[in-house]
Design a protein around this motif. Structure first.
Motif, PDB file in Angstrom:
ATOM      1  N   GLU A   1      29.932   5.913  22.097  1.00 57.45           N
ATOM      2  CA  GLU A   1      30.869   7.016  23.004  1.00 57.45           C
ATOM      3  C   GLU A   1      31.070   8.070  22.898  1.00 57.45           C
ATOM      4  O   GLU A   1      30.581   8.485  21.532  1.00 57.45           O
ATOM      5  CB  GLU A   1      32.788   6.197  21.828  1.00 57.45           C
TER       6      GLU A   1
ATOM      7  N   ARG B   1      33.050  11.429  24.199  1.00 60.73           N
ATOM      8  CA  ARG B   1      34.431  11.882  24.514  1.00 60.73           C
ATOM      9  C   ARG B   1      33.725  13.174  25.554  1.00 60.73           C
ATOM     10  O   ARG B   1      33.481  14.362  24.142  1.00 60.73           O
ATOM     11  CB  ARG B   1      35.329  11.649  23.656  1.00 60.73           C
TER      12      ARG B   1
ATOM     13  N   LYS C   1      28.873   4.603  26.294  1.00 62.47           N
ATOM     14  CA  LYS C   1      30.080   4.590  26.810  1.00 62.47           C
ATOM     15  C   LYS C   1      30.826   6.374  27.187  1.00 62.47           C
ATOM     16  O   LYS C   1      30.819   6.938  26.265  1.00 62.47           O
ATOM     17  CB  LYS C   1      31.204   3.972  25.890  1.00 62.47           C
TER      18      LYS C   1
ATOM     19  N   THR D   1      33.692   8.695  28.000  1.00 63.51           N
ATOM     20  CA  THR D   1      34.913   8.772  28.328  1.00 63.51           C
ATOM     21  C   THR D   1      35.480  10.740  28.979  1.00 63.51           C
ATOM     22  O   THR D   1      35.252  11.075  27.405  1.00 63.51           O
ATOM     23  CB  THR D   1      35.591   8.280  26.976  1.00 63.51           C
TER      24      THR D   1
ATOM     25  N   ARG E   1      38.560  12.647  29.112  1.00 61.75           N
ATOM     26  CA  ARG E   1      40.220  11.904  28.569  1.00 61.75           C
ATOM     27  C   ARG E   1      40.870  13.138  29.377  1.00 61.75           C
ATOM     28  O   ARG E   1      40.446  14.714  29.011  1.00 61.75           O
ATOM     29  CB  ARG E   1      40.229  12.192  27.133  1.00 61.75           C
TER      30      ARG E   1
ATOM     31  N   PRO F   1      32.348   4.839  37.015  1.00 62.59           N
ATOM     32  CA  PRO F   1      33.449   5.708  36.257  1.00 62.59           C
ATOM     33  C   PRO F   1      34.804   4.994  37.098  1.00 62.59           C
ATOM     34  O   PRO F   1      35.313   3.867  37.952  1.00 62.59           O
ATOM     35  CB  PRO F   1      34.019   7.430  36.585  1.00 62.59           C
TER      36      PRO F   1
ATOM     37  N   GLU G   1      41.348   4.181  33.646  1.00 67.67           N
ATOM     38  CA  GLU G   1      42.250   3.227  32.655  1.00 67.67           C
ATOM     39  C   GLU G   1      43.444   4.425  31.876  1.00 67.67           C
ATOM     40  O   GLU G   1      42.293   4.932  31.008  1.00 67.67           O
ATOM     41  CB  GLU G   1      41.054   2.536  31.383  1.00 67.67           C
TER      42      GLU G   1
ATOM     43  N   SER H   1      42.412   8.123  30.576  1.00 67.20           N
ATOM     44  CA  SER H   1      41.182   8.424  30.709  1.00 67.20           C
ATOM     45  C   SER H   1      40.241   7.546  32.050  1.00 67.20           C
ATOM     46  O   SER H   1      40.570   6.894  33.120  1.00 67.20           O
ATOM     47  CB  SER H   1      40.464   7.807  29.500  1.00 67.20           C
TER      48      SER H   1
ATOM     49  N   THR I   1      35.909   6.723  32.235  1.00 69.41           N
ATOM     50  CA  THR I   1      35.742   5.644  32.012  1.00 69.41           C
ATOM     51  C   THR I   1      34.188   5.391  32.744  1.00 69.41           C
ATOM     52  O   THR I   1      34.024   5.237  32.848  1.00 69.41           O
ATOM     53  CB  THR I   1      35.587   4.691  30.511  1.00 69.41           C
TER      54      THR I   1
END
Length: 164
Positions: free
Chosen positions: A82, A84, A112, A114, A116, A149, A152, A155, A157
């Motif tokens: 991941e 971020r 992944k 993300t 945020r 994209p 969720e 965020s 993802t």
């Protein structure tokens, strides 16, 4: 199932060296196995008639375990790494994250990404989508977007996988 546990009336028998001995009753097959000093092992219970083989049961189990262990060793597990991001990321910071993602993808992992959002940033979610698009564009030579994209909660993802 081995020896007396085999209750089928008729079975297809395979000999010690792998030769076909034909369809016969399980009693006859068990007698042949005992004469050879070996075990009668059911190797394909779902076939019609079930397939049994005359083998040394201990050796058969050992070979089976060794084959399973070999298959597990050759298996490759894909990890999901991941990365971020925040919506107010600068271009140089984004490039650093892109290079990290590139390393992950070259090792065969999924990535992944993300994005945020915190506090007032939530009001500008749609205007920050371009960050994920830029990220995917920078990696388009080695990666493909696996999952587009998606919002969720707080965020957005996106998943990237290595191109084959």
């Amino acid at each position: 199932m081995i020896n007396e546990q085999i209750r089928d009336k008729e079975i297809r028998l395979i000999g010690e060296e792998g030769q076909q001995l034909g369809v016969m009753s399980s009693r006859d097959a068990l007698r042949m196995a005992e004469e050879a000093g070996l075990d009668l092992v059911k190797i394909a219970p779902t076939a019609n008639p079930p397939v049994c083989r005359i083998v040394d049961y201990g050796k058969y189990k050992y070979e089976q375990l060794r084959r399973e262990k070999e298959a597990r060793r050759k298996q490759k597990t894909v990890e999901i790494k991941e990365i971020r991001l925040s919506p107010n990321i600068d271009t140089n910071d984004l490039n650093t994250k892109v290079s990290a993602a590139r390393k992950f993808l070259e090792k065969g992992n999924k990535v992944k990404i993300t994005l945020r959002f915190r506090g007032r940033e939530m009001a500008h979610m749609n205007s920050s989508r371009h960050i994920l698009d830029d990220f995917a564009e920078n990696l388009s030579d080695i990666a493909a977007v696996d999952k587009a994209p998606k919002v969720e909660g707080r965020s957005i993802t996106m998943f990237l996988t290595e191109k084959r």
